[in-house]
Design an enzyme around this catalytic site. Structure first.
Site, PDB file in Angstrom:
ATOM      1  N   HIS A 110       7.556 -11.549 -13.227  1.00 30.05           N
ATOM      2  CA  HIS A 110       8.718 -11.002 -12.526  1.00 30.05           C
ATOM      3  C   HIS A 110       9.357 -10.038 -13.519  1.00 30.05           C
ATOM      4  O   HIS A 110       9.458 -10.349 -14.710  1.00 30.05           O
ATOM      5  CB  HIS A 110       9.724 -12.100 -12.152  1.00 30.05           C
ATOM      6  CG  HIS A 110      11.063 -11.532 -11.766  1.00 30.05           C
ATOM      7  ND1 HIS A 110      11.292 -10.959 -10.536  1.00 30.05           N
ATOM      8  CD2 HIS A 110      12.214 -11.418 -12.472  1.00 30.05           C
ATOM      9  CE1 HIS A 110      12.544 -10.527 -10.497  1.00 30.05           C
ATOM     10  NE2 HIS A 110      13.120 -10.788 -11.655  1.00 30.05           N
ATOM     11  N   CYS A 156       8.931  -7.207  -6.950  1.00 29.01           N
ATOM     12  CA  CYS A 156       9.836  -6.833  -8.033  1.00 29.01           C
ATOM     13  C   CYS A 156       9.177  -5.863  -9.009  1.00 29.01           C
ATOM     14  O   CYS A 156       9.838  -4.982  -9.564  1.00 29.01           O
ATOM     15  CB  CYS A 156      10.332  -8.073  -8.767  1.00 29.01           C
ATOM     16  SG  CYS A 156       8.990  -9.055  -9.486  1.00 29.01           S
TER      17      CYS A 156
END
Length: 164
Positions: free
Chosen positions: A38, A108
């Site tokens: 992430h 993301c």
């Protein structure tokens, strides 16, 4: 004489697996993955990231994932905060709207990559952006895809437009 300010831009990198990817990926995928990544872009004193509910921000390292596993300097930008926020608002109205998140194709990391290019002209490391296709290229990844397609990462933070 017009003075231009320069602002540092960093990529905050988190391993969602907290080390388990490195241990389990050889058994499950037949190759070792360093992590399940992430990312968020840090600029103007805030960390910006994309999730199922749209574009969010928090103080750097202020997500529910705690401190990042790595911080990568991407250079600097001359884009002032007000213009950057306008850019993010336009992204949230179009490309990175609430409900457009997809773990493999629109996540993301695709957001961080696009924002990094806007701010610095640099991309984020390919080992991060290529991870979904690497996983999907394995039989186990293909078998898990129907389950993983419904997964949305929620690291917390505040929606940039104040909407949910």
């Amino acid at each position: 004489m017009d003075q231009t300010s320069s602002y540092p831009v960093e990529l905050y990198i988190y391993d969602l697996s907290r080390g388990m990817a490195r241990q389990l990926s050889p058994l499950m995928l037949g190759r070792e993955l360093d992590g399940i990544w992430h990312t968020g872009i840090v600029v103007h004193g805030k960390e910006f990231f994309f999730m199922a509910e749209g574009i969010h921000n928090c103080r750097p390292g202020g997500t529910t994932m705690g401190q990042p596993d790595a911080i990568l300097g991407l250079g600097s930008t001359e884009v002032p905060e007000d213009l950057f926020m306008e850019y993010l608002a336009s992204l949230e109205e179009s490309t990175y709207r609430c409900g457009t998140y997809n773990l493999f194709e629109h996540n993301c990391n695709t957001f961080s990559n696009e924002v990094a290019q806007f701010l610095t002209g640099q991309t984020i490391p390919p080992n991060i952006t290529d991870l979904p296709s690497e996983v999907l290229s394995t039989p186990f990844g293909q078998a898990l895809r129907p389950i993983l397609d419904s997964v949305a990462i929620n690291p917390g933070g505040n929606n940039i437009t104040g909407q949910r």
